[in-house]
Design a protein around this motif. Structure first.
Motif, short mmCIF file in Angstrom:
data_model
loop_
_atom_site.label_atom_id
_atom_site.label_comp_id
_atom_site.label_asym_id
_atom_site.label_seq_id
_atom_site.Cartn_x
_atom_site.Cartn_y
_atom_site.Cartn_z
N SER A 1 0.82 -1.21 0.00
CA SER A 1 0.00 0.00 0.00
C SER A 1 0.86 1.27 0.00
O SER A 1 0.91 1.97 -1.00
N THR B 1 1.20 2.63 -3.50
CA THR B 1 0.58 1.80 -4.52
C THR B 1 -0.92 1.73 -4.24
O THR B 1 -1.36 1.88 -3.11
N TYR B 2 -1.67 1.50 -5.30
CA TYR B 2 -3.13 1.44 -5.19
C TYR B 2 -3.62 0.08 -5.66
O TYR B 2 -3.02 -0.54 -6.54
N ARG B 3 -4.71 -0.34 -5.09
CA ARG B 3 -5.27 -1.63 -5.46
C ARG B 3 -5.85 -1.57 -6.87
O ARG B 3 -6.58 -0.65 -7.22
N GLN B 4 -5.51 -2.58 -7.66
CA GLN B 4 -6.02 -2.71 -9.02
C GLN B 4 -6.88 -3.97 -9.10
O GLN B 4 -6.60 -4.96 -8.41
N THR C 1 -4.16 4.76 -10.40
CA THR C 1 -2.88 5.03 -9.76
C THR C 1 -2.29 6.28 -10.38
O THR C 1 -2.82 6.82 -11.36
N SER D 1 4.82 -2.64 -6.49
CA SER D 1 3.67 -3.53 -6.52
C SER D 1 3.80 -4.53 -5.39
O SER D 1 4.89 -4.74 -4.84
N ASP D 2 2.68 -5.17 -5.04
CA ASP D 2 2.77 -6.25 -4.07
C ASP D 2 3.23 -7.54 -4.74
O ASP D 2 3.39 -8.57 -4.07
N TYR E 1 -4.25 -6.81 -7.46
CA TYR E 1 -2.84 -6.53 -7.15
C TYR E 1 -2.70 -5.04 -6.89
O TYR E 1 -3.64 -4.27 -7.11
N THR E 2 -1.56 -4.61 -6.39
CA THR E 2 -1.32 -3.19 -6.18
C THR E 2 -0.28 -2.70 -7.17
O THR E 2 0.58 -3.46 -7.64
#
Length: 328
Positions: free
Chosen positions: A44, A81-84, A153, A283-284, A312-313
């Motif tokens: 995150s 990072t943002y959730r996708q 993002t 990214s995660d 994913y982020t």
């Protein structure tokens, strides 16, 4: 390398007759680690800490005692990072009464494409779509955008424009019109000349120019017209022709033009000079190749549809705005 992917799958229809299932072609700009730095396992937000440089701290000595001549300053910037999410579905009914119906399962399982070639085709297309979208978001994402294709993002260009506005990154106004002879070379020269001393001090081998289609094509034409043929070309990277300016590789980002058109932005004559270590992608996920998730698939018996899902982020940040010189 940038390129167009043309692919097809050999399938058997009517038992013996072989035919091809063709994929619509896709084009992807040169990608992955050579052009940015990937940071894995960022679910995150992660804070990046910086220590400002010290200068003008030397004073003439005289007398006794301790005199403060400067203070260290530590500041931070977030790397977020943002959730996708991705959700794609396929209904078997699209294939009924076509030659591809033979690829479906038989009997009561006809509506379930699990385990068939069609499921593999769908998975490959989904992965390609994620990579194309990540590339688009990486450069032009903006969480404040009203366009759902870009608001998941923030991308490098958003950070660059913020740094320009804050006076941390120099910018050359390259205009919005069609480029004239000599303009491609001029834009690269201006970007090169305005770079900060700290960017200039990096070895040329560690820096890259990344430019839009209009700048790249005009610069290549300028080389032919004004530069003595291949004066700006080298042939020393795996036998491939490399375009360079002042010894720094010039890389075309061809998709920028179409993306800017999609966004309604007429600043298409873009260029940056920086080092890939300065452009951060997080990214995660464990690697940049997909930033891409493993995919979840399932079949819903009630809706008679096959589903593909990904979560994913993804996010970007610039490490040092002073290590970028831009034109737009």
């Amino acid at each position: 390398m940038a390129g167009t992917k043309l692919s097809q799958v050999l399938i058997n229809i009517k038992g013996k007759e072989a035919t091809n299932l063709f994929f619509n072609p896709i084009f992807m700009d040169r990608d992955l680690e050579p052009l940015f730095t990937f940071i894995p396992s960022v679910p995150s937000k992660r804070d990046m800490y910086f220590v400002k440089k010290l200068e003008n701290i030397v004073r003439k000595a005289g007398g006794c005692g301790f005199e403060v001549t400067g203070n260290t300053e530590i500041f931070q910037r977030p790397f977020q990072t943002y959730r996708q999410r991705v959700g794609v579905t396929m209904c078997y009914d699209e294939l009924v009464d076509t030659a591809l119906q033979e690829l479906l399962n038989k009997g009561v399982d006809m509506d379930n494409i699990e385990g068939t070639l069609l499921a593999e085709v769908l998975m490959e297309r989904v992965m390609e779509g994620i990579m194309l979208d990540n590339q688009k978001l990486r450069w032009f994402g903006d969480v404040d955008s009203t366009n759902p294709n870009y608001d998941s993002t923030d991308g490098f260009w958003k950070w660059i424009e913020l740094a320009v506005a804050e006076g941390e990154t120099p910018r050359y106004d390259s205009g919005t019109g069609a480029l004239t002879p000599g303009a491609g070379q001029l834009i690269l020269q201006e970007v090169y000349d305005q770079q900060s001393d700290v960017l200039y001090g990096l070895p040329d081998s560690e820096k890259k120019f990344m430019v839009s289609k209009s700048v790249y094509q005009q610069y290549k034409q300028d080389l032919k017209t004004f530069g003595g043929g291949d004066a700006g070309l080298n042939f020393n990277i795996n036998g491939q022709q490399v375009v360079a300016f002042e010894g720094i590789e010039v890389i075309e980002q061809r998709r920028w033009t179409n993306i800017l058109g999609d966004l309604g932005d007429d600043k298409v004559n873009r260029a940056i000079q920086t080092t890939p270590q300065n452009l951060l992608v997080g990214s995660d996920q464990a690697n940049a190749g997909s930033a891409a998730p493993s995919l979840m698939t399932w079949f819903d018996m009630t809706l008679e549809k096959y589903y593909v899902k990904a979560l994913y982020t993804y996010g970007t940040q610039i490490l040092h705005p002073q290590l970028i010189s831009a034109a737009y």
